[in-house]
Design a protein around this motif. Structure first.
Motif, PDB file in Angstrom:
ATOM      1  N   CYS A  96      -5.162   1.358   6.351  1.00 36.14           N
ATOM      2  CA  CYS A  96      -5.154   2.832   6.348  1.00 36.14           C
ATOM      3  C   CYS A  96      -6.280   3.418   5.506  1.00 36.14           C
ATOM      4  CB  CYS A  96      -3.813   3.351   5.842  1.00 36.14           C
ATOM      5  SG  CYS A  96      -3.611   3.167   4.060  1.00 36.14           S
TER       6      CYS A  96
ATOM      7  N   CYS B 216      -7.314  -0.301   1.053  1.00 33.19           N
ATOM      8  CA  CYS B 216      -6.434  -0.871   2.078  1.00 33.19           C
ATOM      9  C   CYS B 216      -7.218  -1.005   3.384  1.00 33.19           C
ATOM     10  CB  CYS B 216      -5.209   0.016   2.275  1.00 33.19           C
ATOM     11  SG  CYS B 216      -4.160  -0.562   3.617  1.00 33.19           S
TER      12      CYS B 216
ATOM     13  N   CYS C  10       0.869  -1.184   0.000  1.00 34.36           N
ATOM     14  CA  CYS C  10       0.000   0.000   0.000  1.00 34.36           C
ATOM     15  C   CYS C  10       0.907   1.235   0.000  1.00 34.36           C
ATOM     16  CB  CYS C  10      -0.882  -0.004   1.245  1.00 34.36           C
ATOM     17  SG  CYS C  10      -1.741   1.569   1.509  1.00 34.36           S
TER      18      CYS C  10
ATOM     19  N   THR D 260       0.455   4.108   1.082  1.00 34.52           N
ATOM     20  CA  THR D 260       0.325   4.939   2.290  1.00 34.52           C
ATOM     21  C   THR D 260       0.935   4.258   3.511  1.00 34.52           C
ATOM     22  OG1 THR D 260      -1.686   5.935   1.402  1.00 34.52           O
ATOM     23  CG2 THR D 260      -1.308   6.161   3.789  1.00 34.52           C
ATOM     24  N   CYS D 261       0.504   2.992   3.797  1.00 38.70           N
ATOM     25  CA  CYS D 261       0.923   2.341   5.051  1.00 38.70           C
ATOM     26  C   CYS D 261       1.865   1.154   4.828  1.00 38.70           C
ATOM     27  CB  CYS D 261      -0.303   1.885   5.837  1.00 38.70           C
ATOM     28  SG  CYS D 261      -1.122   0.451   5.116  1.00 38.70           S
TER      29      CYS D 261
HETATM   30 ZN   LIG Z   1      -2.622   1.185   3.578  1.00 37.69          ZN
END
Ligand SMILES: [Zn+2]
Ligand SMILES: [Zn+2]
Length: 301
Positions: A293, A290, A271, A273-274
């Motif tokens: 997040c 996801c 992912c 973002t995370c």
């Molecule tokens: Zn994520």
């Protein structure tokens, strides 16, 4: 917290930094991470050399304790001659003893940065979130400090001029910039105007470019032409020779979804973002979300 030595640049700790962001979301949950949507404000941790030392230290420590949501914790801060920049004694609380290097008596503007790191140790201690080994645990601490809104102070403490350099914390300036940018992208924040250090600002812009690249990897639709072309080639190889045949090391990996059919092929990727692993079926345009997040991921698989 480490002190001195030549300043290392680049991204030598990137994998651990990414694991730390994943661990934060896992331990705190999406809702708690997003309770930190506002960073520590520069005005609330400002500390001029003309301010009184001990009342000023207590004011900045209280502000960080409030920011980190440690209502009953009290920081007892003292100064002494020491090799490190700062240290904290992790006990049962509610009182925690922090020692700052004597040099901060006359470098008061960086006291906020040192306390942000040390008080994050208290947070993580209370959350029982640790990484094995001192190095990785310090990287976790710097990453958490930055992702939760106080680490821009650590980046801003990085200064270089012809004669001297100073940097606090274990991450490189670019890595601090990267985590800060990941936070900016996730929270819609613009920290550009907070920096007093030109070198910190530069490191932030470099980290931002690196963070944006995380969102431009295949199979995400935002991937560039070269990435998409490589992905199509790897996918064809996996379809013809089986998923295990693909070359390892890329940002994604193919696996079979449990059937021998071609339609059972799946692709896993981090992912953006995370950095939790996401798995989606290989079947053209796919929208995934996801679970950790909650980022919506537009993929072309
Ligand atoms: Zn994520
Ligand atoms: Zn530390």
């Amino acid at each position: 917290m480490a002190n001195g030595g030549p300043v290392v640049h680049g991204y030598p700790h990137l994998e651990t930094v990414r694991s730390a962001i994943t661990a934060l979301y896992r331990r705190l949950s999406y809702d708690t991470v997003h309770a930190f949507a506002t960073s520590v404000a520069p005005v609330d941790v400002a500390f001029a050399d003309t301010d009184d030392l001990y009342p000023g230290v207590q004011r900045v420590a209280r502000e960080l304790v409030r920011h980190y949501r440690l209502p009953d914790a009290r920081m007892i801060v003292s100064f002494r001659e020491m090799q490190h920049a700062a240290s904290v004694e992790l006990a049962a609380g509610p009182e925690y003893f922090i020692e700052l290097n004597d040099r901060f008596r006359t470098h008061r503007r960086d006291i906020g940065a040192a306390l942000a790191h040390e008080i994050m140790h208290v947070c993580l201690h209370r959350l029982d979130l640790t990484f094995p080994g001192t190095r990785d645990n310090e990287i976790l601490t710097d990453t958490a400090t930055t992702y939760l809104g106080a680490g821009w102070l650590l980046l801003d403490a990085f200064r270089e001029d012809g004669a001297s350099s100073q940097k606090l914390g274990y991450l490189t300036p670019e890595e601090f910039g990267y985590v800060l940018a990941k936070r900016s992208l996730a929270f819609g924040e613009s920290p550009e105007t907070w920096f007093t250090s030109a070198q910190a600002y530069t490191a932030y812009t470099q980290g931002l470019a690196q963070a944006r690249r995380d969102g431009q990897q295949p199979p995400l639709t935002a991937a560039g032409w070269a990435g998409r072309r490589r992905y199509a080639k790897d996918r064809r190889h996996a379809q013809v020779h089986g998923p295990q045949s693909a070359l390892p090391g890329g940002p994604y990996a193919f696996s079979s979804g449990g059937t021998q059919e071609r339609s059972g092929l799946r692709v896993a990727f981090p992912c953006p973002t995370c950095h939790q692993r996401i798995r989606v079926p290989v079947r053209g345009r796919v929208r995934a979300r996801c679970g950790l997040c909650r980022t919506v991921l537009e993929c072309d698989t």
